[in-house]
Each structure stands twice: as C-alpha cells, then as structure tokens.
Motif scaffolding. Structure first.
Motif, short mmCIF file in Angstrom:
data_model
loop_
_atom_site.label_atom_id
_atom_site.label_comp_id
_atom_site.label_asym_id
_atom_site.label_seq_id
_atom_site.Cartn_x
_atom_site.Cartn_y
_atom_site.Cartn_z
N LEU A 146 -20.39 -113.21 87.65
CA LEU A 146 -19.67 -113.79 88.90
C LEU A 146 -18.91 -115.05 88.41
O LEU A 146 -17.72 -115.17 88.87
N GLU A 147 -19.49 -116.07 88.18
CA GLU A 147 -18.84 -117.54 87.91
C GLU A 147 -17.80 -117.42 86.80
O GLU A 147 -16.62 -117.82 86.94
N ASN A 148 -17.94 -116.48 85.80
CA ASN A 148 -17.00 -116.24 84.58
C ASN A 148 -15.54 -115.67 85.28
O ASN A 148 -14.61 -116.06 85.01
N SER A 149 -15.85 -114.65 86.27
CA SER A 149 -14.68 -113.98 86.73
C SER A 149 -13.94 -114.96 87.71
O SER A 149 -12.81 -114.92 87.83
N LEU A 150 -14.70 -115.93 88.49
CA LEU A 150 -14.30 -116.62 89.37
C LEU A 150 -13.32 -117.98 88.63
O LEU A 150 -12.30 -118.04 88.87
N ALA A 151 -14.04 -118.20 87.42
CA ALA A 151 -13.40 -119.22 86.41
C ALA A 151 -11.97 -118.60 86.15
O ALA A 151 -10.77 -119.33 86.01
N SER A 152 -11.92 -117.54 85.67
CA SER A 152 -10.72 -116.85 84.79
C SER A 152 -9.89 -116.60 86.17
O SER A 152 -8.60 -116.67 85.85
N GLU A 153 -10.15 -116.46 87.33
CA GLU A 153 -9.27 -116.33 88.38
C GLU A 153 -8.70 -117.77 88.88
O GLU A 153 -7.35 -117.82 89.09
N SER A 154 -9.29 -118.73 88.71
CA SER A 154 -8.95 -120.10 89.25
C SER A 154 -8.43 -120.92 88.12
O SER A 154 -7.62 -121.91 88.35
N GLY A 155 -8.89 -120.55 87.05
CA GLY A 155 -8.37 -121.42 85.89
C GLY A 155 -9.40 -122.75 85.50
O GLY A 155 -9.00 -123.56 84.47
N ILE A 156 -10.43 -122.82 86.56
CA ILE A 156 -11.20 -124.11 86.41
C ILE A 156 -12.38 -123.56 85.41
O ILE A 156 -12.78 -122.55 85.67
N ASP A 157 -12.93 -124.63 84.74
CA ASP A 157 -13.89 -124.22 83.73
C ASP A 157 -15.21 -124.06 84.34
O ASP A 157 -15.47 -124.79 85.24
#
Lengths: 177, 234
Positions: free
Chosen positions: B100-111
């Motif tokens: 879940l967090e990885n997909s959020l990160a790839s959406e927002s661009g934040i590590d």
C-alpha cells in the motif's frame, strides 16, 4: 449470483478452503460418501480441497461418472481458485468469507466446533440470517447441501470505511472534506 | 528522653513519608481519573491543522484486511508519518502494508522512507501456548513494546485487535497519565464480532482506555452504549 464464469461449461468446481491452519473435520466431511453424493446430485463435477496443515488426506479420484477429487496444502493463488469455482465451501474466517462474497460466489461456511473461543460462528450466523451464505457444521454439511437453494441467496454489498474515517477526523479536529 | 526524641523523630519522618506517598498516590489517581473521564472520548478542542504521527497496529489475517480498508479512505496527508507494527510471527501483514505504501509513494513521488516505517513486535502469547510460559514471554513483549513506544510516541493510534494492540495501548495510556505524550486511541472492533466484543475490545471499553471504540454491527452498539456504530468495513 452467477453460476459459471466462462471456461468449460460442463465443469462445475466445488472449492473447499480451510485457511492458514487446519480443519480436518471439514476435509473428512468432504471425503465422506454422502457429501460427495449430494454434490454430484447437484450437478458439480470437480472437488478441489485446500487442506492447509491438516493431516487427513482425502482420497483422490478421477473416475468417470463420479466427482473428480483433488487437493493441495497451500497456494498463493487462492483468489484464482475462488474465481473458477461454482460453489465455495469455506472455514469461518472473515478473510475467506468476504473474499468469496466479494467475488459473488455461492458460499457454504462450515464452523469449526473444535475451536476453544468459538466466536467465529457469530459472523457466519449473521450473514446466513441475511441470506448471503449458508452456514453448516461438518456433521450437517451433507444436509445443508441437499436442502440448499442457491438462487435464494442475496448478493453481498461490500462495506465502506468512510464513516470511521469521518469520525476519526472529526474527533481530531480536522475539517470535513 | 533521647529515646523518646528518636522515637518522636522517626514517627514524624514516617508520617512525612506516609503522607508524601499518600499524596503522590492521590495525585496519580486524580490524574488517571482526569485522563479517563475528562479527556478521553472527548474530541480535541483545538482545530487540528498539522499532520499527526500515526501508529497503525496490524492484527493479522482478517484484522489486517479491515485495517487496510480503513487506511484506503483515510487522508494520508493528515495521518503522517505512519508507523506500522505487526506481530513478529505474522509475515503477511507488513508486506501488505508495504504494498500500500509503495503504491502511495509512486503516486505522490515522496520516498516511502519519509512517510512510513514498518516494525515487528513480540507477541505475549501465541495461539495454544501454555499460560505458564506466557508469563515470561509477556514480560519480554512488554519491554519490547515500551521500547517501540518510546521511539514512536504517536499522536494517533489505530488498532483493531487481536491481543497485540493491548500492551501498546496500555503504554500509550500510561504516557498520557504521565504527560509524556498525548495519543488519541481509536479501536475498531472486528466485523467478526456481532454479539460480543472481543477480549481486546472489552478491555479497552471497560478500562476506558480507547478514546473511541467503533463497532460494525448495530446490535453490538446496543449492548455497549459507549461504542460508536460505523457500519461494515468489509
């Protein structure tokens, strides 16, 4: 609730899942002659059992004119097995129950009476009262299969977590969206 | 004479010690009551504007699935950074949270490293473990939980059972009493509980340790009036 989802029209699979632990009483019930007879009478052709850590091995069978029986312990693609099934017979864990209902599959939940803290039947009973599934015990399973009318089951509408999120936001003083 | 003096002195000093102890006990007692009855369960009066650090306790299996459904709709920019804790024996839950967090990160661009951390905790008692050995394992679990809570000091705790969340919630409550950190504790009872609260839910309810307890069936709310009915998460 649809019956066949594509594939071979004559193939109607019953998929049995016991989850991450073991539920030998269910596997043994599935292996019994009267359960297999009832399933055959209802027009099912294949029986696939996910037996987990159980020690009871069902008899495999590929004879013509009888139910084709196969089993395995664990699989990473339980979802695929659920999808290709016409009928799912599951342990009472909430994960299995909701995954099956969300796929709009016909479902019989079998409650493990040997578990100490037997709260699991609460959920299965409630969803059976609401006509989303049938609820049975290993001993009554053959009766449930013979009596069931799968067309009377109602589709399950998945829940929504938004009200919880709203309560938490309001409590913390975040403005409403 | 001297003896009498000494006796007098020691009785005076023991009276001082006694009254000091009594004073401290009363102080703690009043503070506990204040935290439970005045603060807990009441919305925070100040309007929240800053993001809140959030501890998410993953319970395994169905519990984790329900928690992830809640996280899916929660505003990620408000509830950040996020700390995930799961039992050491539960390999699946943290993996799902990472997904879940990885997909959020790839959406927002934040590590991911800036928004989320993943930790494991020892469980006090495994299913089927004897009650005698669980005294020892519980002790280890408490020390470990304390260490994690000192490191995280979350402002918000989201949990939904089973037992893993109890030591963490108790420590959070002690932190509140001692004024170390004020955390709002939210407990969502599992959808599997239709008629009665689980042991974790019941403990948090009876001890008034959670700020809000959510239940997913109306008949459960009728039985526990301080709980909030929120409908089904699954």
């Amino acid at each position: 609730m649809g019956n066949e989802d594509g594939g071979d029209k004559t193939r109607r699979v019953v998929f049995v899942t016991v989850g991450t632990t073991s539920f030998d009483a269910l596997v043994r019930a599935m292996d019994s002659e009267h359960v297999k007879k009832e399933l055959l009478a209802k027009g099912y052709t294949n029986l696939l059992i996910q037996m987990g850590r159980g020690s009871f091995l069902p008899t495999k069978s590929e004879r013509e004119g009888s139910l084709a029986v196969d089993y395995f312990t664990f699989s990473s693609s339980i979802a695929d097995h659920l999808r290709s099934a016409s009928l799912v017979i599951s342990h009472a864990g909430s994960g299995s129950i909701f995954e099956t209902l969300r796929l709009r599959k016909q479902l019989i939940v079998v409650v493990n009476e040997d578990l100490m803290d037997n709260h699991q039947s609460e959920l299965a009973d409630e969803l059976a009262n609401r006509k989303h599934l049938y609820c049975a015990s290993p001993h009554t399973l053959h009766q449930t299969i013979s009596d069931m009318d799968l067309n009377s089951l109602l589709p399950y509408t998945p829940g929504d977590a938004t009200p919880v999120a709203n309560h938490i936001n309001r409590f913390l003083g975040f403005p409403d969206d | 004479m001297e003896k009498g003096n000494g006796c007098c002195f020691s009785s005076v000093s023991s009276a001082v010690i006694l009254s000091t102890v009594a004073f401290v006990v009363i102080l703690i007692f009043v503070r506990v009551l204040y935290v439970i009855y005045y603060c807990s369960g009441r919305p925070l009066s100040k309007r929240a504007s800053k993001p809140v650090s959030t501890l998410i306790i993953l319970g395994s299996g169905g519990h984790t699935a329900e928690m992830l459904n809640l996280l899916a709709v929660l505003q990620k920019d408000r509830f950040t950074p996020r700390f995930y804790i799961a039992a050491a024996t539960d390999n699946m839950s943290l993996q799902k949270a990472m997904l879940l967090e990885n997909s959020l990160a790839s959406e927002s661009g934040i590590d991911v490293a800036n928004t989320a951390q993943f930790m494991k905790i020892y469980r006090s008692r495994e299913v089927g473990q004897s009650y005698i050995t669980s005294v020892w394992t519980t002790l280890i679990a408490i020390v470990h939980a304390l260490w994690l809570m000192i490191k995280i000091r979350p402002e918000v705790i989201l949990c939904n059972g089973p037992g893993t969340c109890i030591p963490l919630c108790v420590i959070a409550f002690i932190f509140k009493v001692l004024g170390i950190r004020w955390s709002s504790i939210f407990y969502v009872e599992s959808i599997a509980r239709v008629k009665r609260l689980s042991l974790s839910g019941l403990l948090l309810y009876k001890l008034s340790m959670a700020d809000q307890i959510f239940v997913q069936w109306p008949q459960l709310q009728r039985q526990y009036p301080r709980a909030t009915y929120v409908g089904r998460l699954m």
